[in-house]
Motif scaffolding. Structure first.
Motif, PDB file in Angstrom:
ATOM      1  N   ARG A 138       0.727  -1.213  -0.157  1.00  0.00           N
ATOM      2  CA  ARG A 138      -0.052   0.164  -0.108  1.00  0.00           C
ATOM      3  C   ARG A 138       0.880   1.286  -0.005  1.00  0.00           C
ATOM      4  O   ARG A 138       0.325   2.143  -0.527  1.00  0.00           O
ATOM      5  N   GLY A 139       2.019   1.262   0.414  1.00  0.00           N
ATOM      6  CA  GLY A 139       2.918   2.339   0.575  1.00  0.00           C
ATOM      7  C   GLY A 139       3.760   2.715  -0.628  1.00  0.00           C
ATOM      8  O   GLY A 139       4.041   1.889  -1.462  1.00  0.00           O
ATOM      9  N   GLU A 140       3.477   4.019  -0.977  1.00  0.00           N
ATOM     10  CA  GLU A 140       4.157   4.416  -2.311  1.00  0.00           C
ATOM     11  C   GLU A 140       5.259   5.201  -1.920  1.00  0.00           C
ATOM     12  O   GLU A 140       5.380   6.023  -1.055  1.00  0.00           O
ATOM     13  N   PRO A 141       6.277   4.911  -2.937  1.00  0.00           N
ATOM     14  CA  PRO A 141       7.742   5.571  -2.458  1.00  0.00           C
ATOM     15  C   PRO A 141       7.789   7.077  -2.492  1.00  0.00           C
ATOM     16  O   PRO A 141       8.518   7.474  -1.799  1.00  0.00           O
ATOM     17  N   LEU A 142       7.226   7.465  -3.250  1.00  0.00           N
ATOM     18  CA  LEU A 142       7.127   8.828  -3.802  1.00  0.00           C
ATOM     19  C   LEU A 142       5.659   9.446  -4.015  1.00  0.00           C
ATOM     20  O   LEU A 142       4.988   9.083  -4.706  1.00  0.00           O
ATOM     21  N   VAL A 143       5.498  10.547  -3.144  1.00  0.00           N
ATOM     22  CA  VAL A 143       4.107  11.178  -3.343  1.00  0.00           C
ATOM     23  C   VAL A 143       4.388  12.620  -3.876  1.00  0.00           C
ATOM     24  O   VAL A 143       5.048  13.408  -3.430  1.00  0.00           O
ATOM     25  N   ARG A 144       3.177  12.991  -4.541  1.00  0.00           N
ATOM     26  CA  ARG A 144       2.978  14.421  -5.319  1.00  0.00           C
ATOM     27  C   ARG A 144       1.868  14.999  -4.790  1.00  0.00           C
ATOM     28  O   ARG A 144       0.659  14.421  -4.997  1.00  0.00           O
ATOM     29  N   ILE A 145       2.036  16.222  -4.266  1.00  0.00           N
ATOM     30  CA  ILE A 145       0.788  17.014  -4.140  1.00  0.00           C
ATOM     31  C   ILE A 145       0.743  18.646  -4.885  1.00  0.00           C
ATOM     32  O   ILE A 145       1.969  19.013  -4.954  1.00  0.00           O
ATOM     33  N   ALA A 146      -0.082  18.821  -5.307  1.00  0.00           N
ATOM     34  CA  ALA A 146      -0.028  20.176  -6.407  1.00  0.00           C
ATOM     35  C   ALA A 146      -1.579  20.730  -5.560  1.00  0.00           C
ATOM     36  O   ALA A 146      -2.650  20.394  -5.904  1.00  0.00           O
ATOM     37  N   GLU A 147      -1.387  22.079  -5.087  1.00  0.00           N
ATOM     38  CA  GLU A 147      -2.477  22.655  -4.344  1.00  0.00           C
ATOM     39  C   GLU A 147      -2.099  24.078  -4.250  1.00  0.00           C
ATOM     40  O   GLU A 147      -0.979  24.403  -3.826  1.00  0.00           O
ATOM     41  N   ARG A 174       7.039  17.223  -3.842  1.00  0.00           N
ATOM     42  CA  ARG A 174       7.274  15.703  -3.999  1.00  0.00           C
ATOM     43  C   ARG A 174       7.801  15.355  -2.542  1.00  0.00           C
ATOM     44  O   ARG A 174       8.798  15.857  -2.198  1.00  0.00           O
ATOM     45  N   PHE A 175       7.411  14.133  -2.083  1.00  0.00           N
ATOM     46  CA  PHE A 175       7.982  13.476  -0.743  1.00  0.00           C
ATOM     47  C   PHE A 175       8.022  12.171  -0.655  1.00  0.00           C
ATOM     48  O   PHE A 175       7.249  11.564  -1.341  1.00  0.00           O
ATOM     49  N   CYS A 185      12.207  14.047   4.341  1.00  0.00           N
ATOM     50  CA  CYS A 185      11.255  13.379   3.356  1.00  0.00           C
ATOM     51  C   CYS A 185      10.758  13.998   2.054  1.00  0.00           C
ATOM     52  O   CYS A 185      10.726  13.430   1.300  1.00  0.00           O
ATOM     53  N   VAL A 186      10.866  15.508   2.238  1.00  0.00           N
ATOM     54  CA  VAL A 186      10.788  16.333   1.076  1.00  0.00           C
ATOM     55  C   VAL A 186      11.804  16.312   0.092  1.00  0.00           C
ATOM     56  O   VAL A 186      12.861  16.612   0.407  1.00  0.00           O
ATOM     57  N   ALA A 187      11.393  15.825  -1.085  1.00  0.00           N
ATOM     58  CA  ALA A 187      12.451  15.708  -2.312  1.00  0.00           C
ATOM     59  C   ALA A 187      12.600  17.164  -2.687  1.00  0.00           C
ATOM     60  O   ALA A 187      13.644  17.582  -2.914  1.00  0.00           O
ATOM     61  N   ASP A 188      11.514  17.671  -2.914  1.00  0.00           N
ATOM     62  CA  ASP A 188      11.553  19.208  -3.420  1.00  0.00           C
ATOM     63  C   ASP A 188      10.192  19.947  -3.388  1.00  0.00           C
ATOM     64  O   ASP A 188       9.146  19.309  -3.210  1.00  0.00           O
ATOM     65  N   ALA A 189      10.082  21.062  -3.170  1.00  0.00           N
ATOM     66  CA  ALA A 189       9.187  21.958  -2.868  1.00  0.00           C
ATOM     67  C   ALA A 189       9.181  23.437  -3.841  1.00  0.00           C
ATOM     68  O   ALA A 189      10.010  23.811  -3.769  1.00  0.00           O
ATOM     69  N   VAL A 190       8.103  23.521  -4.402  1.00  0.00           N
ATOM     70  CA  VAL A 190       8.106  24.632  -5.479  1.00  0.00           C
ATOM     71  C   VAL A 190       6.758  25.439  -5.218  1.00  0.00           C
ATOM     72  O   VAL A 190       5.776  24.810  -5.175  1.00  0.00           O
ATOM     73  N   HIS A 191       7.165  26.678  -5.085  1.00  0.00           N
ATOM     74  CA  HIS A 191       5.665  27.630  -4.812  1.00  0.00           C
ATOM     75  C   HIS A 191       5.755  28.791  -5.877  1.00  0.00           C
ATOM     76  O   HIS A 191       6.697  29.424  -5.931  1.00  0.00           O
ATOM     77  N   ASP A 192       4.833  28.675  -6.821  1.00  0.00           N
ATOM     78  CA  ASP A 192       4.688  29.637  -8.080  1.00  0.00           C
ATOM     79  C   ASP A 192       5.969  29.719  -8.692  1.00  0.00           C
ATOM     80  O   ASP A 192       6.649  30.929  -9.028  1.00  0.00           O
TER      81      ASP A 192
END
Length: 244
Positions: free
Chosen positions: A96-105, A111-112, A137-144
């Motif tokens: 059930r565990g995914e190795p890398l997850v992405r959120i966009a909001e 990505r973490f 755990c956070v691979a990268d984070a981008v805002h605008d």
């Protein structure tokens, strides 16, 4: 396939006697995943839910599917006893565990990695566990279009990451809600399979060593010879000893 031979399981128990709960959980996971060749770092990097699934599978292989659980009702204090199915847990949590997850909001893209045991252990030792876990755990984070450091993420984004991590790895937190047969109220409790399994293993090992002592005394057999017998044959010889 999990380690199930008596001599190997007994060696796992012996190694765990001097360990803390985290060390025992790792030893049990090593026994559950011999296919990884003893690679502790690989095990510690797995999502927590995958480890839980492996331990439920090991419990099933060693002691069967039915798990007896006792719990006090949080409302009336009644002693509740019920059964769980280790096989059901192993199947429902596996993969059930995914190795890398992405959120966009709201202009954020993050990505973490789903936290593994090593991540949670390291974060718990930090002055600010939440910040330490994000940093790991956070691979990268981008805002605008602009990169943002993991430890600078706003609280709303951090909550969204926590929600996404729980959804990606639901087995990382196995919580039960049990209705009391006396008062009808529900009691929530976390099921720590590593602790549960170690308690069972400890009782099994001590009983087995007593069997070895009795058979060695009666027949003069060595420990390896006795452990090589099937449980059914050991029990039969013990019954013969009792009849003498």
């Amino acid at each position: 396939m999990a380690i199930t031979q008596a001599v190997d399981v007994l060696a796992t128990w012996e190694s765990g006697l001097a360990q803390d709960p985290a060390g025992r959980a790792l030893l049990l996971h090593l026994a559950a995943r011999p296919d990884l060749g003893g690679d502790q770092q690989a095990l510690l990097a797995l999502p927590v839910g995958e480890r839980e699934a492996d331990l439920f599978a090991l419990r099933r292989a060693l002691f069967g599917e039915r798990m007896q659980v006792r719990l006090d009702c949080s409302a009336c204090g009644a002693d509740m006893e019920f059964e769980l199915d280790a096989g059901d847990f192993a199947r429902s949590l596996a993969g059930r565990g995914e190795p890398l997850v992405r959120i966009a909001e709201d202009g954020w893209e993050v990505r973490f990695r789903v936290p593994g045991v090593a991540d949670l252990t390291a974060a718990a030792r930090a002055a600010d566990p939440r910040r330490a876990l994000l940093t790991r755990c956070v691979a990268d984070a981008v805002h605008d279009g602009q990169s943002v450091a993991a430890d600078a993420l706003p609280a709303a984004v951090q909550r969204r990451i926590a929600e996404a991590a729980q959804a990606a790895d639901p087995g990382g937190d196995v919580t039960l809600t049990v209705a009391c047969p006396d008062c009808g109220k529900g009691t929530r409790a976390e099921l720590d399979i590593a602790s549960y399994l170690w308690t069972e293993l400890d009782a099994w090992a001590r009983d087995l060593l007593l069997d070895v002592h009795l058979l060695a005394t009666a027949y003069g057999w060595s420990e390896p010879e006795i452990l090589a017998l099937s449980p059914l044959r050991r029990r039969y010889y013990l019954e013969l000893c009792a009849d003498v």
